[in-house]
Design a protein around this motif. Structure first.
Motif, PDB file in Angstrom:
ATOM      1  N   LEU A 286      -0.406 -25.413   6.422  1.00  0.00           N
ATOM      2  CA  LEU A 286       0.550 -25.501   5.313  1.00  0.00           C
ATOM      3  C   LEU A 286       0.217 -24.448   4.249  1.00  0.00           C
ATOM      4  CD1 LEU A 286       2.830 -26.942   3.694  1.00  0.00           C
ATOM      5  CD2 LEU A 286       1.052 -28.403   2.712  1.00  0.00           C
ATOM      6  N   VAL A 287      -1.076 -24.356   3.910  1.00  0.00           N
ATOM      7  CA  VAL A 287      -1.468 -23.404   2.857  1.00  0.00           C
ATOM      8  C   VAL A 287      -1.165 -21.971   3.311  1.00  0.00           C
ATOM      9  CG1 VAL A 287      -3.421 -22.527   1.495  1.00  0.00           C
ATOM     10  CG2 VAL A 287      -3.169 -24.985   1.879  1.00  0.00           C
ATOM     11  N   ALA A 288      -1.379 -21.675   4.591  1.00  0.00           N
ATOM     12  CA  ALA A 288      -1.077 -20.320   5.096  1.00  0.00           C
ATOM     13  C   ALA A 288       0.425 -20.041   4.991  1.00  0.00           C
ATOM     14  CB  ALA A 288      -1.556 -20.176   6.539  1.00  0.00           C
ATOM     15  N   ARG A 289       1.252 -21.036   5.328  1.00  0.00           N
ATOM     16  CA  ARG A 289       2.711 -20.837   5.216  1.00  0.00           C
ATOM     17  C   ARG A 289       3.117 -20.636   3.757  1.00  0.00           C
ATOM     18  NH1 ARG A 289       2.431 -24.989   8.727  1.00  0.00           N
ATOM     19  NH2 ARG A 289       3.402 -26.653   7.491  1.00  0.00           N
ATOM     20  N   LEU A 290       2.496 -21.427   2.877  1.00  0.00           N
ATOM     21  CA  LEU A 290       2.840 -21.304   1.453  1.00  0.00           C
ATOM     22  C   LEU A 290       2.385 -19.955   0.890  1.00  0.00           C
ATOM     23  CD1 LEU A 290       1.983 -24.920   0.247  1.00  0.00           C
ATOM     24  CD2 LEU A 290       4.252 -23.893   0.403  1.00  0.00           C
ATOM     25  N   GLN A 291       1.228 -19.497   1.378  1.00  0.00           N
ATOM     26  CA  GLN A 291       0.741 -18.198   0.887  1.00  0.00           C
ATOM     27  C   GLN A 291       1.703 -17.080   1.305  1.00  0.00           C
ATOM     28  OE1 GLN A 291      -3.412 -17.575   1.318  1.00  0.00           O
ATOM     29  NE2 GLN A 291      -3.339 -15.471   0.572  1.00  0.00           N
ATOM     30  N   ALA A 292       2.210 -17.186   2.541  1.00  0.00           N
ATOM     31  CA  ALA A 292       3.182 -16.177   3.003  1.00  0.00           C
ATOM     32  C   ALA A 292       4.442 -16.238   2.128  1.00  0.00           C
ATOM     33  CB  ALA A 292       3.518 -16.407   4.472  1.00  0.00           C
ATOM     34  N   CYS A 293       4.880 -17.447   1.783  1.00  0.00           N
ATOM     35  CA  CYS A 293       6.062 -17.592   0.905  1.00  0.00           C
ATOM     36  C   CYS A 293       5.776 -16.991  -0.465  1.00  0.00           C
ATOM     37  CB  CYS A 293       6.419 -19.069   0.704  1.00  0.00           C
ATOM     38  SG  CYS A 293       7.114 -19.863   2.137  1.00  0.00           S
ATOM     39  N   ARG A 294       4.612 -17.325  -1.005  1.00  0.00           N
ATOM     40  CA  ARG A 294       4.254 -16.792  -2.331  1.00  0.00           C
ATOM     41  C   ARG A 294       4.284 -15.263  -2.316  1.00  0.00           C
ATOM     42  NH1 ARG A 294      -1.855 -16.026  -4.450  1.00  0.00           N
ATOM     43  NH2 ARG A 294      -1.797 -14.810  -2.530  1.00  0.00           N
ATOM     44  N   ASP A 295       3.631 -14.672  -1.286  1.00  0.00           N
ATOM     45  CA  ASP A 295       3.524 -13.208  -1.249  1.00  0.00           C
ATOM     46  C   ASP A 295       4.905 -12.573  -1.133  1.00  0.00           C
ATOM     47  OD1 ASP A 295       0.853 -13.595  -1.473  1.00  0.00           O
ATOM     48  OD2 ASP A 295       0.369 -13.173   0.623  1.00  0.00           O
ATOM     49  N   ARG A 296       5.752 -13.179  -0.300  1.00  0.00           N
ATOM     50  CA  ARG A 296       7.090 -12.620  -0.099  1.00  0.00           C
ATOM     51  C   ARG A 296       7.905 -12.675  -1.394  1.00  0.00           C
ATOM     52  NH1 ARG A 296       9.782 -13.608   5.553  1.00  0.00           N
ATOM     53  NH2 ARG A 296      11.931 -12.979   5.215  1.00  0.00           N
ATOM     54  N   LEU A 297       7.817 -13.813  -2.069  1.00  0.00           N
ATOM     55  CA  LEU A 297       8.599 -13.971  -3.301  1.00  0.00           C
ATOM     56  C   LEU A 297       8.060 -13.070  -4.406  1.00  0.00           C
ATOM     57  CD1 LEU A 297      10.838 -15.418  -4.889  1.00  0.00           C
ATOM     58  CD2 LEU A 297       9.134 -17.114  -5.557  1.00  0.00           C
ATOM     59  N   VAL A 298       6.740 -13.088  -4.604  1.00  0.00           N
ATOM     60  CA  VAL A 298       6.178 -12.332  -5.735  1.00  0.00           C
ATOM     61  C   VAL A 298       6.372 -10.831  -5.508  1.00  0.00           C
ATOM     62  CG1 VAL A 298       4.047 -11.791  -6.980  1.00  0.00           C
ATOM     63  CG2 VAL A 298       4.583 -14.159  -6.417  1.00  0.00           C
ATOM     64  N   MET A 304      11.591  -5.845  -8.703  1.00  0.00           N
ATOM     65  CA  MET A 304      12.870  -5.890  -9.417  1.00  0.00           C
ATOM     66  C   MET A 304      12.716  -5.314 -10.826  1.00  0.00           C
ATOM     67  SD  MET A 304      15.058  -9.345  -9.095  1.00  0.00           S
ATOM     68  CE  MET A 304      14.880  -9.803  -7.402  1.00  0.00           C
ATOM     69  N   PRO A 305      13.545  -4.359 -11.224  1.00  0.00           N
ATOM     70  CA  PRO A 305      13.430  -3.804 -12.575  1.00  0.00           C
ATOM     71  C   PRO A 305      13.605  -4.897 -13.631  1.00  0.00           C
ATOM     72  CG  PRO A 305      15.112  -2.641 -11.260  1.00  0.00           C
ATOM     73  CD  PRO A 305      14.656  -3.805 -10.458  1.00  0.00           C
ATOM     74  N   GLY A 306      12.773  -4.847 -14.648  1.00  0.00           N
ATOM     75  CA  GLY A 306      12.912  -5.801 -15.753  1.00  0.00           C
ATOM     76  C   GLY A 306      12.221  -7.134 -15.517  1.00  0.00           C
ATOM     77  N   VAL A 307      11.584  -7.303 -14.356  1.00  0.00           N
ATOM     78  CA  VAL A 307      10.939  -8.588 -14.066  1.00  0.00           C
ATOM     79  C   VAL A 307       9.419  -8.447 -14.166  1.00  0.00           C
ATOM     80  CG1 VAL A 307      10.500 -10.315 -12.263  1.00  0.00           C
ATOM     81  CG2 VAL A 307      12.812  -9.437 -12.601  1.00  0.00           C
ATOM     82  N   THR A 308       8.772  -9.402 -14.845  1.00  0.00           N
ATOM     83  CA  THR A 308       7.304  -9.459 -14.891  1.00  0.00           C
ATOM     84  C   THR A 308       6.863 -10.685 -14.109  1.00  0.00           C
ATOM     85  OG1 THR A 308       7.340  -8.568 -17.122  1.00  0.00           O
ATOM     86  CG2 THR A 308       5.286  -9.604 -16.414  1.00  0.00           C
ATOM     87  N   ALA A 309       6.054 -10.469 -13.074  1.00  0.00           N
ATOM     88  CA  ALA A 309       5.570 -11.593 -12.260  1.00  0.00           C
ATOM     89  C   ALA A 309       4.170 -11.273 -11.775  1.00  0.00           C
ATOM     90  CB  ALA A 309       6.481 -11.795 -11.050  1.00  0.00           C
ATOM     91  N   SER A 310       3.339 -12.316 -11.668  1.00  0.00           N
ATOM     92  CA  SER A 310       2.031 -12.091 -11.049  1.00  0.00           C
ATOM     93  C   SER A 310       1.849 -13.137  -9.964  1.00  0.00           C
ATOM     94  CB  SER A 310       0.918 -12.160 -12.085  1.00  0.00           C
ATOM     95  OG  SER A 310       0.630 -13.505 -12.344  1.00  0.00           O
ATOM     96  N   SER A 311       0.835 -12.930  -9.137  1.00  0.00           N
ATOM     97  CA  SER A 311       0.627 -13.774  -7.977  1.00  0.00           C
ATOM     98  C   SER A 311      -0.218 -14.984  -8.383  1.00  0.00           C
ATOM     99  CB  SER A 311      -0.114 -12.937  -6.931  1.00  0.00           C
ATOM    100  OG  SER A 311       0.103 -13.475  -5.681  1.00  0.00           O
ATOM    101  N   PRO A 312       0.323 -16.199  -8.348  1.00  0.00           N
ATOM    102  CA  PRO A 312      -0.455 -17.353  -8.817  1.00  0.00           C
ATOM    103  C   PRO A 312      -1.578 -17.701  -7.833  1.00  0.00           C
ATOM    104  CG  PRO A 312       1.613 -18.078  -7.872  1.00  0.00           C
ATOM    105  CD  PRO A 312       1.657 -16.587  -7.860  1.00  0.00           C
ATOM    106  N   PRO A 313      -2.767 -18.023  -8.346  1.00  0.00           N
ATOM    107  CA  PRO A 313      -3.875 -18.375  -7.447  1.00  0.00           C
ATOM    108  C   PRO A 313      -3.731 -19.749  -6.795  1.00  0.00           C
ATOM    109  CG  PRO A 313      -4.589 -18.497  -9.747  1.00  0.00           C
ATOM    110  CD  PRO A 313      -3.192 -17.951  -9.756  1.00  0.00           C
ATOM    111  N   GLY A 314      -2.836 -20.583  -7.325  1.00  0.00           N
ATOM    112  CA  GLY A 314      -2.666 -21.912  -6.741  1.00  0.00           C
ATOM    113  C   GLY A 314      -1.320 -22.480  -7.121  1.00  0.00           C
ATOM    114  N   GLY A 315      -0.975 -23.617  -6.484  1.00  0.00           N
ATOM    115  CA  GLY A 315       0.282 -24.303  -6.802  1.00  0.00           C
ATOM    116  C   GLY A 315       1.437 -23.782  -5.958  1.00  0.00           C
ATOM    117  N   LEU A 316       2.617 -24.287  -6.288  1.00  0.00           N
ATOM    118  CA  LEU A 316       3.814 -24.023  -5.469  1.00  0.00           C
ATOM    119  C   LEU A 316       4.801 -23.082  -6.149  1.00  0.00           C
ATOM    120  CD1 LEU A 316       4.700 -27.700  -4.390  1.00  0.00           C
ATOM    121  CD2 LEU A 316       3.610 -25.948  -2.994  1.00  0.00           C
ATOM    122  N   TYR A 317       4.396 -22.452  -7.264  1.00  0.00           N
ATOM    123  CA  TYR A 317       5.404 -21.827  -8.126  1.00  0.00           C
ATOM    124  C   TYR A 317       5.093 -20.390  -8.494  1.00  0.00           C
ATOM    125  CZ  TYR A 317       5.636 -26.839  -8.669  1.00  0.00           C
ATOM    126  OH  TYR A 317       5.673 -28.176  -8.407  1.00  0.00           O
TER     127      TYR A 317
END
Ligand SMILES: Cc1ncc(COP(=O)(O)O)c(C=O)c1O
Length: 382
Positions: A286-298, A304-317
């Motif tokens: 599950l954690v591996a699947r979530l990590q792949a989702c996180r990486d893809r989204l972040v 995206m121009p104008g967007v500030t985002a960083s890669s969260p070390p934990g959680g679903l968001y």
């Protein structure tokens, strides 16, 4: 009606979700759960329990075999824990409420690390306590704690330090050194630590769990650790959690359990036993699947121009900001109405989250995230 209850804020996530009610074209990422169903062995165990007729009241603290299994599970992740310190509760949120009911009364002071899932800061208010907020602050999209600021906020008058790490919504996680400093400080001030660690397994730092107060605390420390089956085992709808307490608090917890829910449903607890028995097979995948989702989204957000985002070390968001969109409640409503994209406004987690948006990346089909990114891009006015 009590004034304290009348004054409680409504959920801003619901306010956005209501704007999309009745529309099946909305891609919804606003709630904190995956769209993956609970693992089959867990559902099977609950179904068998029901088929056996396990439909009666049961122990206040949970089935002895479940308390034992939780103790074994937690001992493998942290320091050895006795089953006698585990109270099974009907959800993580009721474990939190139970801890609050045990510890807080009218006029008591709570210090809370924010922004945070709003239930944590609403519960003390329900009991007549006051909440002093200590804010995490963003640095290039990643949120950090000013440890000195938090330490000076916690004084001998502070009844409870309330901390959720990994944090919903920011993903911020406490370090071991910060935990040690907080524990030592709270021992001096006589303050209880209520640690919401429901995302401890949803951690991308290369260890099986995020740093926990259970790694460092003594059995008689004033510490209540809140846990849940919801996130690590995809069991949000089952409503099962647990609370770890010092021995001296168990008698009081037993009374409160009786007066709140009396006991958790037995068939749900049978499902939980199957979840713990399969944890080593299930959670790392599950954690591996979530990590792949996180990486893809972040990665998509950062491109995206104008967007500030960083890669969260934990959680679903992912917690991110869009330049020029400072009223994120209005922006989130517009994204639903015009683009069919459902996100949570950062202000749902307190004023400290204003200007940010929360995106739950737990998705069975990562292509949904790509579709969502396209909709966000179409909704950004630069
Ligand atoms: C920080 C935090 N604590 C506790 C919970 C409660 O989980 P549950 O009541 O589903 O066990 C949640 C759920 O979103 C959460 O985000």
């Amino acid at each position: 009606m009590r004034d304290a209850i009348r004054a409680l804020p409504g959920s801003r996530i619901r306010e956005v979700a209501n704007a999309g009610i009745g529309r099946d074209d909305v891609l919804a990422f606003w709630f904190g759960e995956s769209d993956e169903v609970t693992p089959e062995p867990v559902r099977q165990a609950a179904a068998e329990s029901l088929a056996r007729g396990e439909t009666f009241y049961s122990h206040n603290f949970g089935l002895p075999e479940l308390r034992q299994a939780i103790a074994v599970y937690a001992s493998a992740l942290h320091r050895p824990l006795e089953a006698g310190r585990v109270a099974v509760t009907s959800s993580g949120v009721s474990a939190l409420m139970l801890a609050m009911q045990m510890l807080l009364g009218s006029g008591d002071e709570v210090v809370a690390v924010v922004p945070v899932w709003p239930n944590l800061t609403a519960q003390p208010l329900i009991l007549g306590a006051s909440v002093r907020r200590v804010a995490l602050r963003p640095h290039a999209g990643a949120w950090r704690l000013d440890l000195q600021e938090l330490l000076s906020a916690v004084t001998p008058r502070t009844r409870m330090l309330l901390v959720n790490a990994p944090n919903n919504p920011t993903g911020w996680t406490l370090t071991r050194a910060e935990q040690e400093a907080l524990l030592a400080h709270c021992r001096r001030t006589g303050t209880w630590i209520v640690a919401d660690e429901v995302y401890e397994r949803i951690y991308f730092g290369g260890t099986p769990a995020a740093p926990s107060f259970l790694d460092i605390a003594a059995p008689d420390d004033r510490l209540a650790v809140v846990q849940s089956f919801s996130k690590s085992f995809l069991m949000t709808g089952w409503r099962l959690g647990w609370l770890v307490l010092p021995n001296g608090a168990m008698e009081a917890a037993g009374k409160l359990l009786e007066f709140n829910s009396s006991c958790a449903p037995v068939f749900v607890q049978r499902g939980a036993l199957a979840a713990l028995a399969g944890a080593d097979n299930f959670v790392p995948g599950l954690v591996a699947r979530l990590q792949a989702c996180r990486d893809r989204l972040v990665t998509g957000l950062q491109a995206m121009p104008g967007v500030t985002a960083s890669s969260p070390p934990g959680g679903l968001y992912a917690f991110f900001r869009v330049e020029g969109e400072d009223d994120t409640l209005a922006f989130a409503k517009r994204l639903v109405a015009e683009q069919g994209l459902g996100l949570a406004p950062g202000s749902a987690f307190g004023p400290e989250g204003e200007g940010w948006l929360r995106w739950c990346f737990a998705s069975r089909d990562p292509a949904r995230l790509d579709q969502g990114l396209q909709r966000l891009a179409a909704g950004i006015r630069l």
